[in-house]
Design a protein around this motif. Structure first.
Motif, PDB file in Angstrom:
ATOM      1  N   ASP A 320       0.849  -1.191   0.000  1.00  0.00           N
ATOM      2  CA  ASP A 320       0.000   0.000   0.000  1.00  0.00           C
ATOM      3  C   ASP A 320       0.882   1.236   0.000  1.00  0.00           C
ATOM      4  OD1 ASP A 320      -2.565   1.294   0.160  1.00  0.00           O
ATOM      5  OD2 ASP A 320      -2.012   1.864   2.198  1.00  0.00           O
ATOM      6  N   THR A 321       0.784   2.004  -1.077  1.00  0.00           N
ATOM      7  CA  THR A 321       1.503   3.271  -1.151  1.00  0.00           C
ATOM      8  C   THR A 321       0.459   4.376  -1.197  1.00  0.00           C
ATOM      9  OG1 THR A 321       1.559   3.588  -3.555  1.00  0.00           O
ATOM     10  CG2 THR A 321       3.157   2.041  -2.619  1.00  0.00           C
ATOM     11  N   VAL A 324      -1.129   3.775  -4.844  1.00  0.00           N
ATOM     12  CA  VAL A 324      -1.371   2.433  -5.385  1.00  0.00           C
ATOM     13  C   VAL A 324      -1.561   1.441  -4.247  1.00  0.00           C
ATOM     14  CG1 VAL A 324      -0.473   0.538  -6.796  1.00  0.00           C
ATOM     15  CG2 VAL A 324       0.080   2.889  -7.427  1.00  0.00           C
ATOM     16  N   LEU A 325      -2.576   0.607  -4.387  1.00  0.00           N
ATOM     17  CA  LEU A 325      -2.739  -0.570  -3.515  1.00  0.00           C
ATOM     18  C   LEU A 325      -2.638  -1.795  -4.402  1.00  0.00           C
ATOM     19  CD1 LEU A 325      -3.597  -2.214  -0.990  1.00  0.00           C
ATOM     20  CD2 LEU A 325      -5.979  -1.719  -1.596  1.00  0.00           C
ATOM     21  N   MET A 326      -1.729  -2.718  -4.050  1.00  0.00           N
ATOM     22  CA  MET A 326      -1.646  -3.971  -4.804  1.00  0.00           C
ATOM     23  C   MET A 326      -1.807  -5.150  -3.858  1.00  0.00           C
ATOM     24  SD  MET A 326       1.375  -5.729  -7.074  1.00  0.00           S
ATOM     25  CE  MET A 326       2.192  -6.346  -5.596  1.00  0.00           C
TER      26      MET A 326
END
Lengths: 352, 352
Positions: A320-321, A324-326
């Protein structure tokens, strides 16, 4: 060498902040800082150079405040490792034609530092005495299909180095098992030790055109004109790796087998292996995480004040940035490449 | 009634922004706004009141800009539905002792609006003609264990209402199946229609103490002193639901069976049922999501500019807010309660 973009740790690594600049192991130091620390044990800081791209020069200077600014070299373009090493070697040759150089990626992990320094001692004295191109070959501990392999001759010299037969591409699993079983193969670490004389001779022999380009700058190295002239010739260099350009062609290539706890940290999986994990196999990057019925995950949340709650999830990469969430199955991390391609195709470069 | 804190949709719903104020279906309107829209079809806005707690008065005014400000009633404390309805009924009685009132939660879903208005017409005229406490009983479509049930007498009156035998707690699955099979049970929707006269009479009979408290304010309703006096008595009210306080005790309770596409949206699962889904069964709240080998997930990211990438995940609830990320197996959503308890115990109230 600190110019890579390390897209495999996306979205933690980003074009603007690639892997070598991240504290990806969660230990308070970036991989670049760890690499610099090892180099400092081998040479005074005046003799340590970082070659990176222009956009990363500032991050490099910030992360290595004691490194002389002039020792941060800027590649005008990304052209893979051969032009980068040619440039560096010519520049050093004009400072000291007797120099022995150690060339290494800045984003790899070495756990057994004592063994590493022993290998370096051997390598440096071998390179000082022989016109040899020495590569550090890692003793394989498993049939990894993510690495290139180096096949060596059986007979070992009294200096502990082995003559190289061939360089190989990344093998499939069947072949990798055969490589490891045979005992003739080492992992290609991309770390080299040689005299500038030896490597320039090799460029002159196997990459004459590139060699001439860098030779043409002989009056400008280590002057205020270096950068301007470098820009002019760099664009004309082939984009080629040192392995293809030199190592696979030269006759005087040797490998020194090394057992130094090395990893190129090229995948989330390899990072997972090297991070501290809790009892349930989770590795997290701060204390603000609550895990319920969750095992073997790697969770990275860049905002330490953000709460992360994970329930009923096993074997995932969660990153989690700010933008962006991956969430990605750990077994499917090779799909991250496809995701990045999709982002480009959809003109969402801002997330890269 | 818009005072609930709706913790089951945490972390999307928060103490500061509970479910009724969220566009939880992703259709551009909050549940409160949808409820208000239905009320506007039944009565002019002057006759629509929102009872909420003080902290939500501003959100309510912002979401319903055309509602007269004086129609936003503020409960001094959370005391469940009985004091809330007693207060409202006394206040309305002093405006119009003949009033018929419709009381409803503001965070429920009604899909079949035409059928809802037909039922309302019937209910209002029945309540106008009878000293009856009328509750809307939803015809059950499945043996749901998340609802209370109302058992009714077989014989239907010519007005379409049925006399209520008993109110039940949430049943286990075996009992719920039996309830549905028998045809005697309706879901308890918490929506009521009655004359203020009838409900005040019931309070006077079954909750005399509470009734007296609100009666003591008779000279202050709809004056500038109302709020001050309300504060004084509210603290002395029992914390009790209208079901326990009145409905289970009164003899004149009737239910009108309704087939109106109702859901209390009490769980992520029920929300998932009612949201639009893509071909793979994923429901997402914006277009900035990339799903790979992912099915039957509900993904809510409050920052529409944030990219969400999900790979290899099936049947999960993923909620990303500014300061909380939750990833929870859809089958285990009841654990969210435990997570909230853990947060309280760990003094992490700021995340609630």
């Amino acid at each position: 060498m600190a110019g890579g973009i390390g897209s495999r740790f996306w979205p933690h690594s980003r074009n603007a902040m690639p892997k070598q600049f991240l504290d990806i192991l969660g230990i308070g130091k970036s991989l670049l800082q760890m690499t610099y620390g090892r180099a400092l044990s081998l040479a005074p800081r005046e003799n340590i150079y970082i070659i990176t791209s222009r956009e990363y020069a500032d991050i490099t200077a910030t992360q290595l405040p004691h490194l002389p600014k002039a020792n941060i070299l800027k590649e005008p373009l990304r052209k893979n490792t051969a032009p980068c090493i040619a440039y560096f070697s010519h520049k050093i040759f004009h400072k000291d034609p007797q120099a022995i150089t150690f060339i290494a990626p800045s984003d790899h992990l070495i756990i057994k530092e004592k063994e590493f320094y022993e290998i370096m001692d051997k390598s440096i004295s071998y390179a000082a005495q022989h016109e040899a191109l020495l590569t550090m070959g890692i003793l394989p501990t498993r049939p990894d299909t993510g690495y290139g392999y180096i096949q060596v001759h059986d007979d070992i010299t009294k200096s502990g180095v082995k003559k190289v037969k061939t360089f190989t591409e990344k093998p499939d699993i069947r072949l990798a098992k055969e490589f490891v079983r045979s005992g003739e193969f080492l992992w290609n670490s991309g770390m080299f030790v040689w005299s500038v004389h030896a490597i320039m001779h090799a460029f002159d022999t196997y990459q004459q055109e590139m060699h001439q380009l860098f030779y043409s700058l002989k009056n400008h190295y280590n002057t205020s004109h270096e950068e301007k002239h470098l820009n002019n010739i760099y664009v004309r260099c082939n984009n080629i790796s040192i392995d293809y350009a030199i190592m696979e062609k030269a006759k005087n290539v040797f490998a020194i087998p090394a057992n130094i706890g090395w990893s190129d940290l090229g995948t989330w999986g390899s990072l997972y292996e090297h991070r501290d994990k809790d009892y349930w196999g989770n590795t997290v990057n701060n204390n603000n995480m609550m895990m319920y019925e969750a095992e073997n995950n790697i969770v990275v949340c860049e905002n330490a004040d953000k709460l992360v709650v994970v329930q009923g999830l096993n074997d995932y990469i969660v990153v989690d940035t700010e933008d962006v969430l991956m969430i990605c199955n750990k077994e499917k991390e090779q799909q991250i490449k496809d995701i990045l391609s999709d982002l480009k195709r959809q003109s969402k470069e801002k997330y890269l």
